[in-house]
Scaffold this active site. Structure first.
Site, PDB file in Angstrom:
ATOM      1  N   ASN A   1       0.838  -1.203   0.000  1.00 49.30           N
ATOM      2  CA  ASN A   1       0.000   0.000   0.000  1.00 49.30           C
ATOM      3  C   ASN A   1       0.871   1.252   0.000  1.00 49.30           C
ATOM      4  O   ASN A   1       1.958   1.272   0.547  1.00 49.30           O
ATOM      5  CB  ASN A   1      -0.924  -0.004   1.217  1.00 49.30           C
ATOM      6  CG  ASN A   1      -1.757  -1.275   1.296  1.00 49.30           C
ATOM      7  OD1 ASN A   1      -1.505  -2.133   2.123  1.00 49.30           O
ATOM      8  ND2 ASN A   1      -2.719  -1.414   0.409  1.00 49.30           N
TER       9      ASN A   1
ATOM     10  N   ASP B   1      -1.701  -0.748  11.555  1.00 50.27           N
ATOM     11  CA  ASP B   1      -1.983   0.590  11.009  1.00 50.27           C
ATOM     12  C   ASP B   1      -3.326   1.096  11.535  1.00 50.27           C
ATOM     13  O   ASP B   1      -4.043   1.830  10.854  1.00 50.27           O
ATOM     14  CB  ASP B   1      -1.980   0.558   9.472  1.00 50.27           C
ATOM     15  CG  ASP B   1      -1.832   1.938   8.848  1.00 50.27           C
ATOM     16  OD1 ASP B   1      -1.419   2.875   9.545  1.00 50.27           O
ATOM     17  OD2 ASP B   1      -2.156   2.077   7.654  1.00 50.27           O
TER      18      ASP B   1
END
Length: 367
Positions: A205, A259
């Site tokens: 990502n 995250d």
């Protein structure tokens, strides 16, 4: 304290039934035993990339908030946490670092072990859910001001101005640099690797994708011996992609992270991430334009997902959930179930649900 007849899962020595004795903050002995184990014991989970949970936002937290965040994570097996910033002004970065430092000084026993700066020295083209107004090049002057003693990890893009000078400075201060939020070519990533940068932030990502004429960042992560952070929530990465990376790179090179943002553990709704509005719907956090904005993943769920999606062994699971992250950061007294190591441990049932978390020799959660 003694935990009898547990299936010890050590990332180096493997798995075996044992009685584990703890004295003070450390493991005193690990004595092999016979019979069927009553539970699974692994090193406590390590999350080196998290922006908050339980309503606590890393950029706004105070002492009470940090304590609430830490305690929220105990039932999820986390014994080592790096509160992570988003791209921010220098004063805000320092406020977070100083808050963490003060907290660590006051708490004799804590899972909070330092700070991860995710930005602001990244590529605005791959900002993701980072505020573009705070993204900027790296300068030695600023770095020397913001790199306090408890900053141990920084995410940067290798193509930005000042990256290589910054890398030298941070290596001198034993700060690990992770490549992320980047539009670098394979050649640029390879140059960073050759200069000593061997980690990637939330792979794949926030980086350009694989192409057969320019394999870019994702290709570099699959070819070069990087340690790869991965968010295995089914939104950031599909089960098939997680399996692909596992097959190609192996468990020794994967670091599980969450995250997570402040919405973790709370209901769907509207939240904030670095001044940007985040909407959480059915557990998925996004900006108004659909960009994924962190996660609501808890670490033990990441562990179960990884096991289910890859079919990995328990020993491999111990590596991706703690050992790899710690060794990458140069931490050698945690992450093993071995005499003399800090007794950060998680005890689970056969379904990998947490039943007990031990932090530096003390039970901080028990089902």
């Amino acid at each position: 304290m003694e935990l009898k007849s547990v299936l010890v899962v050590d990332p180096v020595d493997g798995e075996y039934t044992a009685n584990v004795k703890i004295s003070g903050t450390k493991i005193e002995s690990v004595d092999r035993a016979h019979g069927n184990p009553r539970a699974i014991m692994m090193p406590g989970f390590v999350d080196t990339h998290s922006h908050g949970a339980a309503g606590v936002n890393s950029m706004k937290m105070d002492h009470a908030g940090l304590e609430k965040w830490e305690e929220f994570l105990y039932p999820h097996g986390v014994t080592f946490l790096l509160p992570s910033t988003v791209s921010a002004l220098k004063k805000d970065m320092l406020r977070v670092a100083n808050q963490v430092s003060s907290y660590m000084e006051e708490k004799a026993r804590t899972s909070i072990r330092g700070v991860h700066y995710e930005g602001p020295y990244i590529n605005v083209k791959k900002k993701g859910a980072q505020n573009p107004e705070t993204i900027r090049p790296a300068t030695l002057k600023e770095l020397r001001e913001v790199l306090t003693d408890d900053v141990i990890l920084v995410t940067m893009a290798p193509e930005i101005d000042g990256f290589f000078e910054a890398l030298v400075e941070m290596k001198m201060q034993d700060v690990v640099v992770s490549i992320g939020h980047t539009d670098a070519t394979f050649a640029q990533v390879n140059k960073a690797f050759e200069a000593g940068c061997d980690r990637m932030t939330h792979f794949p990502n926030g980086m350009n994708t694989l192409h057969h004429r320019e394999v870019g960042c994702v290709g570099a992560g699959l070819i070069l011996p990087f340690k790869l952070e991965m968010i295995v929530d089914g939104f950031h990465t599909s089960p098939e992609f997680v399996k692909l990376v596992y097959v190609i790179r192996g468990a020794d090179n994967i670091i599980l992270v969450t995250d997570s943002i402040d919405a973790t553990g709370l209901e769907d709704g509207i939240y904030d991430l670095g001044g940007l509005k985040v909407t959480v719907n059915e557990g998925k956090a996004t900006l108004d334009d659909g960009t994924i904005a962190g996660s609501t993943l808890v670490f033990d769920q990441a562990v179960r997902n990884f096991r289910k999606w890859t079919g990995c062994s328990l020993v491999e699971l111990a590596r991706v959930s703690s050992y790899n992250a710690l060794t990458n950061l140069g931490i050698r007294n945690r992450g093993r179930i071995k005499e003399g190591y800090i007794a950060d441990l998680v005890v689970m049932n056969s379904e990998l649900n947490v039943v007990e978390t031990i932090l530096a020799g003390k039970t901080v959660y028990k089902l």
